[in-house]
Design an enzyme around this catalytic site. Structure first.
Site, PDB file in Angstrom:
ATOM      1  N   SER A  40       4.641  23.075 113.412  1.00  0.00           N
ATOM      2  CA  SER A  40       3.299  24.279 113.439  1.00  0.00           C
ATOM      3  C   SER A  40       2.096  23.483 112.831  1.00  0.00           C
ATOM      4  CB  SER A  40       3.660  25.313 112.591  1.00  0.00           C
ATOM      5  OG  SER A  40       2.598  26.259 112.481  1.00  0.00           O
ATOM      6  N   CYS A  55      -3.516  31.859 122.198  1.00  0.00           N
ATOM      7  CA  CYS A  55      -2.465  31.332 121.172  1.00  0.00           C
ATOM      8  C   CYS A  55      -2.318  29.816 121.469  1.00  0.00           C
ATOM      9  CB  CYS A  55      -1.270  32.172 121.293  1.00  0.00           C
ATOM     10  SG  CYS A  55      -0.409  32.484 122.684  1.00  0.00           S
ATOM     11  N   CYS A 113      -2.725  37.652 118.701  1.00  0.00           N
ATOM     12  CA  CYS A 113      -3.377  36.453 119.224  1.00  0.00           C
ATOM     13  C   CYS A 113      -3.946  36.839 120.684  1.00  0.00           C
ATOM     14  CB  CYS A 113      -2.524  35.105 119.542  1.00  0.00           C
ATOM     15  SG  CYS A 113      -1.191  34.974 118.254  1.00  0.00           S
ATOM     16  N   GLU A 152       9.160  24.056 116.835  1.00  0.00           N
ATOM     17  CA  GLU A 152       8.203  23.845 115.763  1.00  0.00           C
ATOM     18  C   GLU A 152       9.176  24.193 114.396  1.00  0.00           C
ATOM     19  OE1 GLU A 152       4.833  26.135 115.987  1.00  0.00           O
ATOM     20  OE2 GLU A 152       3.872  24.673 117.339  1.00  0.00           O
TER      21      GLU A 152
END
EC number: 4.2.1.9
Length: 577
Positions: A479, A129, A56, A453
């Site tokens: 997520s 990210c 990322c 998440e």
């Protein structure tokens, strides 16, 4: 190179570069090879979240060099620095995920401290990210200096058997593997090809959602969010961002001139019409908080409700960020929203022009494949909706992108789990029934701590073919890659004595995304009696350190899970010191 002079008498860097008393400070600058001219130019922080944790952010250091070139071309002196980031793809599914949301605050705090400590006049922030994007934007608004945000870009899709694949497919393949429908060899092949380049997850997951937000809110240059990380065009956007921040210094345009109630509403529109991540319901209120604007989860959801969903992106749709970029990107999407009268056109942007003026320059039309015309949307309401009811007095949020109307109401018995690990184990062992409503509690901002998440659990359910046959509610998060009927951000959280803490196995729960309701078939008296008998918050293992501190400070999801009073209580603005 554009040669121009700036009046440093009103810029923060005067405190470290001007006058005889600052000779020691200038000595440090000369030690780094700076010239006298560079010392007396505006100092621009170039902040990145570069690290080697995941793809990322891996390209950000290189991209920062292009930004620095742009700053220099416009008579500024760039000062590069890095801050931390926690990458959700690596933190997912274990205790490390507790660090994720807390890292958003750490990013904002450390950028603020670096800027304050060194008296930088402006900032260009690069992030790649999920939490680094909102964290960087929060810092910009908190500092209220001239600011330009630039996204590091998305990853390219992998290819397997003639089709695009993403990391979402890998998470779901784990569920198929557990169900005996995917071999070890197939999984090994998929994991090697799913992520072929630098960049953030390619679907309209949290990173790409917040990248779209950065353009819609006005903090990023038009179309800068779309180019994938490996594309050379990212360097052009980097240089342009460096030049743009110098123009903002010259014009006196600051972050809070750009981030207003209207621009936040524009940002919520882009999330809804692209089927973006539910995490935007957490991050937009947090960004607003830094500007002293109360913009709640329910405010976000009200906008979602009357915004059509017309961009066909994963996880609910077919395409990835690269495809949207090639179809014209955020500018074409915003142009479609304008056609429907859903955009505030008078909002300022980092170009120095309004959103409306920038959209006047857009000539591309919706392609009807990735970006549908706004008058023929995929659905008439946004891909994310808000819920309220006796189970969520402070609200909750659910992503419905890609779901049909007959899938938007679900009633079933509660299957209560005290943490994600317990739920994931039940999924692995198939210890649940079709029609169950998974309740995963004690995962809120304070109670987790960290508001993890639940992708490991939801992806496993999807992989077992049960994603549409059960539902899931939690005071934690999901997520952006989550699929299925999954309700997050339930508030108040269990640790604060919310109704979710009072649930028992078998309680009948109804999720109605058409009416915007989340309820349990219990009377007020029964809920009150259970509250009286409640033994209090579950004890966690975090009795010291960063997560303990976070748990003491963090507020509820309704206002963005923030950790300080925000701009409404500030007694000074950094840029005016």
């Amino acid at each position: 190179m554009l040669k121009r002079s700036f009046d440093k008498s009103k810029l923060p860097s005067r405190h470290v570069t001007e006058g005889p008393s600052r000779a020691p400070h200038r000595s440090y600058y000369y030690a780094m090879g700076m010239t006298e001219e560079e010392i007396h130019q505006p100092l621009v922080g170039v902040a990145t979240c570069w690290n080697e944790a995941a793809p990322c952010n891996i390209a950000l250091s290189r991209q920062a060099q292009a930004v620095k070139m742009g700053v220099k071309q416009a008579s500024g002196t760039p000062r590069e620095f890095t801050t931390i980031t926690v990458t959700d793809g690596i933190a997912m599914g274990h205790e490390g995920m507790r660090s994720s949301l807390a890292s958003r605050e750490a990013i904002a705090d450390t950028v603020e401290l670096t800027m304050r400590g060194h008296c930088y006049d402006a900032i260009v922030g690069l992030a790649g990210c999920d939490k680094s994007l909102p964290g960087m934007m929060m810092a910009m608004v908190r500092l209220n200096v001239p600011s330009v945000f630039i996204y590091g870009g998305s990853i390219l899709p992998g290819r397997l058997n003639g089709e695009d694949v993403t990391v979402q497919d890998v998470f779901e393949a784990v569920g198929k593997h557990q169900a005996g429908n995917y071999t070890d060899a197939e999984l090994e092949v998929l994991e090697r090809v799913a992520c072929p380049s630098a960049g953030a997850c390619g679907g309209q997951f949290t990173a790409n959602t917040m990248a779209c937000v950065s353009e819609a809110i006005g903090l990023a240059l038009p179309n800068s969010a779309g180019a994938p990380a490996p594309y050379e065009s990212r360097d052009q956007y980097g240089e342009a961002s460096g030049r743009a921040v110098m123009d903002l210094i010259e014009k006196g345009i600051r972050a809070r001139d750009i981030v207003t109630r209207k621009s936040l509403e524009n940002a919520a529109r882009i999330v809804a019409c692209t089927g973006g991540s539910t995490n935007a319901g957490l991050h937009l209120p947090a960004i607003a908080h830094e500007a002293g604007i109360e913009f709640t989860l329910q405010d976000v959801c009200d906008i979602f409700r009357d915004t059509p969903y017309f961009v066909d992106l994963k996880p609910g749709g077919k395409y990835v960020a690269k495809d949207m970029y090639e179809a014209g990107g955020v500018p074409v999407v915003m142009r479609e929203l304008r056609r429907a009268g859903l955009i505030h056109e008078d909002c300022m942007t980092v170009t120095g022009y309004s959103i409306g003026e920038e959209l006047d320059k857009v000539t591309l039309e919706a392609d009807g494949r990735v970006i549908y015309p706004v008058d023929t949307p995929l659905s008439t309401t946004g891909g994310v909706v808000g819920l309220e009811g006796n189970l969520a007095p402070e609200g909750a949020i659910v992503k419905i992108a890609g779901m049909s109307d007959d899938q938007l109401v679900f009633t079933g018995p509660a299957r209560v789990f005290e943490c994600e690990e317990d739920a994931f184990e039940a999924v692995q062992n198939r210890a649940y029934a079709e029609g169950d409503v998974f309740v995963i509690r004690n995962e809120g901002p304070a109670g987790g701590p960290g508001m993890r998440e639940m992708l490991a659990t939801t992806a496993a359910l999807s992989g077992q073919g049960m994603g549409k046959k059960v539902a899931l509610i939690t005071d934690g998060r999901f997520s952006g890659a989550t699929r299925g009927f999954c309700v997050g951000h339930v508030g108040p959280e269990a640790a604060h004595g919310g109704p979710i803490a009072m649930l028992k196995d078998g309680d009948m729960i109804t999720i109605d995304a058409l009416k915007g309701e989340l309820s349990v078939a219990l009377s007020e008296d029964e809920l009150a009696a259970r509250k009286d008998a409640w033994s209090g918050p579950r004890e966690t293992i975090y009795a010291s350190g960063a997560l303990w501190k976070y748990a003491q400070l963090v507020g509820g999801a309704r206002l963005g899970a923030v950790t300080h009073p925000g701009a409404k209580d500030e007694k000074h603005i950094y840029a005016d010191l």
